[in-house]
Design an enzyme around this catalytic site. Structure first.
Site, mmCIF file in Angstrom:
data_model
loop_
_atom_site.group_PDB
_atom_site.id
_atom_site.type_symbol
_atom_site.label_atom_id
_atom_site.label_comp_id
_atom_site.label_asym_id
_atom_site.label_seq_id
_atom_site.Cartn_x
_atom_site.Cartn_y
_atom_site.Cartn_z
ATOM 1 N N ASP A 7 46.779 72.911 38.207
ATOM 2 C CA ASP A 7 46.819 72.407 39.382
ATOM 3 C C ASP A 7 45.611 71.661 39.852
ATOM 4 O OD1 ASP A 7 44.989 74.491 40.048
ATOM 5 O OD2 ASP A 7 46.019 75.408 41.398
ATOM 6 N N HIS A 8 45.524 71.364 41.088
ATOM 7 C CA HIS A 8 44.390 70.591 41.561
ATOM 8 C C HIS A 8 43.044 71.305 41.362
ATOM 9 C CE1 HIS A 8 45.833 73.026 44.725
ATOM 10 N NE2 HIS A 8 44.593 73.073 45.295
ATOM 11 N N CYS A 65 44.434 77.239 36.714
ATOM 12 C CA CYS A 65 44.031 77.202 38.202
ATOM 13 C C CYS A 65 42.894 77.626 38.549
ATOM 14 C CB CYS A 65 45.476 77.882 38.899
ATOM 15 S SG CYS A 65 45.491 79.377 38.834
ATOM 16 N N GLY A 66 42.847 77.839 39.947
ATOM 17 C CA GLY A 66 41.469 78.340 40.516
ATOM 18 C C GLY A 66 41.103 79.625 40.104
ATOM 19 N N THR A 67 41.887 80.580 39.860
ATOM 20 C CA THR A 67 41.734 81.970 39.542
ATOM 21 C C THR A 67 42.321 82.335 38.057
ATOM 22 O OG1 THR A 67 43.641 82.864 40.324
ATOM 23 C CG2 THR A 67 41.533 83.005 41.775
ATOM 24 N N GLY A 68 43.342 81.241 37.711
ATOM 25 C CA GLY A 68 44.044 81.807 36.376
ATOM 26 C C GLY A 68 44.999 82.587 36.801
ATOM 27 N N GLY A 70 47.563 82.983 39.585
ATOM 28 C CA GLY A 70 48.726 82.558 39.899
ATOM 29 C C GLY A 70 49.583 81.656 38.761
ATOM 30 N N HIS A 98 46.461 91.196 19.144
ATOM 31 C CA HIS A 98 47.332 92.307 19.619
ATOM 32 C C HIS A 98 48.465 91.774 20.368
ATOM 33 C CE1 HIS A 98 44.080 95.729 19.299
ATOM 34 N NE2 HIS A 98 44.001 95.062 18.332
ATOM 35 N N ASN A 99 48.606 90.690 21.355
ATOM 36 C CA ASN A 99 49.641 90.264 22.092
ATOM 37 C C ASN A 99 50.301 89.038 21.676
ATOM 38 O OD1 ASN A 99 46.849 91.040 24.302
ATOM 39 N ND2 ASN A 99 48.439 92.670 23.912
ATOM 40 N N ARG A 109 37.416 78.534 38.877
ATOM 41 C CA ARG A 109 36.596 78.900 39.747
ATOM 42 C C ARG A 109 36.010 80.107 39.502
ATOM 43 N NH1 ARG A 109 40.687 77.458 44.788
ATOM 44 N NH2 ARG A 109 40.446 75.176 44.953
ATOM 45 N N HIS A 133 51.363 96.108 16.237
ATOM 46 C CA HIS A 133 51.488 95.374 17.426
ATOM 47 C C HIS A 133 52.820 94.435 17.571
ATOM 48 C CE1 HIS A 133 47.435 96.608 17.948
ATOM 49 N NE2 HIS A 133 47.002 96.090 16.834
ATOM 50 N N ARG A 136 55.270 96.379 19.461
ATOM 51 C CA ARG A 136 54.976 96.461 20.872
ATOM 52 C C ARG A 136 55.258 95.013 21.434
ATOM 53 N NH1 ARG A 136 49.049 99.455 19.680
ATOM 54 N NH2 ARG A 136 50.101 101.405 19.213
HETATM 55 C C1 RB5 Z 1 44.478 76.948 44.887
HETATM 56 O O1 RB5 Z 1 43.693 76.770 46.007
HETATM 57 C C2 RB5 Z 1 44.480 78.199 44.413
HETATM 58 O O2 RB5 Z 1 45.212 79.021 45.317
HETATM 59 C C3 RB5 Z 1 45.184 78.312 42.945
HETATM 60 O O3 RB5 Z 1 44.570 77.231 42.138
HETATM 61 C C4 RB5 Z 1 45.164 79.396 41.983
HETATM 62 O O4 RB5 Z 1 43.913 80.076 42.108
HETATM 63 C C5 RB5 Z 1 46.073 80.470 42.345
HETATM 64 O O5 RB5 Z 1 46.139 81.460 41.658
#
Ligand code: RB5
Length: 153
Positions: A7-8, A65-68, A70, A98-99, A109, A133, A136
Site C-alpha cells: 500500500d502507500h 504495509c505500515g505494520t505488515g 493488515g 517450518h511453515n 513503519r 512440518h 502440519r
Molecule cells: C495505512 O495507514 C496502514 O493502516 C496500513 O499500511 C497497515 O499498517 C495496516 O495494517
C-alpha cells in the site's frame, strides 16, 4: 519470479526491495501501488500478489504495509497462501523451514530498510524442512478446505 506489492505506507520500502532484488539478478513483478501520494487499501494489493503466487505466475510474493499486519491478514484469506509477517531474520528463516510460507509480509513503519533487506535474503535463502512440518502445513490446507466459502483462482 517474485511478486511484490504494497500500500502507500509500504511504497518506499517496496522500491528499495525491488532495487535490491534486481541488483542481485532476481526477476520481480511489481503489482503496485506505484506512488506514496495516494492513500490506498492494502487488501487490493494483497489479493494481486496472492493470485500471482497461487496461479504459479510467481513462485513467491512479498507484501508490505505500515505494520505488515493488515496486508498479511488479507493475503491469508486466499486459499493456499501462507503469508508470514516477519520482523527479524530468524522469523524469516523459520517461516520457510517450518511453515513453507509463500508470501513474506513486512511492516515499513516497524523495521528499517537494512533489516528488511536482511529479512528478504534470509527468506529467499531458506528451504522447507519437510518431515513433521509437512504434516502440519497439510493440516492448514485441510482447515482451508473445511472452512472454504469462496471463489477458485
Ligand atoms: C495505512 O495507514 C496502514 O493502516 C496500513 O499500511 C497497515 O499498517 C495496516 O495494517
Amino acid at each position: 519470479m517474485i511478486a511484490i506489492g504494497s500500500d502507500h505506507a509500504g511504497y518506499e520500502l517496496k522500491t528499495e526491495i525491488i532495487k535490491y532484488l534486481e541488483n542481485k539478478g532476481c526477476a520481480v513483478k511489481d503489482f503496485g501501488t506505484y506512488s506514496a501520494d495516494c492513500s490506498v487499501d492494502y487488501p487490493d494489493y494483497a489479493v494481486l500478489v496472492a493470485k500471482a503466487v497461487i496461479s504459479g505466475e510467481c513462485e513467491k510474493g512479498i507484501l508490505i504495509c505500515g505494520t505488515g499486519i493488515g496486508i498479511s491478514i488479507a493475503a491469508n484469506k486466499i486459499p493456499g497462501i501462507r503469508a508470514a509477517l516477519c520482523t527479524n531474520t530468524y522469523m524469516a528463516r523459520m517461516s520457510i523451514e517450518h511453515n513453507n510460507a509463500n508470501i513474506l509480509a513486512l511492516g515499513s513503519r516497524v523495521i528499517g530498510v537494512g533489516t528488511a533487506l536482511d529479512i528478504v535474503d534470509a527468506w529467499l535463502e531458506a528451504s522447507f524442512a519437510g518431515g513433521k512440518h509437512e504434516k502440519r502445513v497439510e493440516k492448514i490446507s485441510i482447515l482451508e478446505k473445511e472452512y472454504k466459502t469462496g471463489v477458485e483462482f
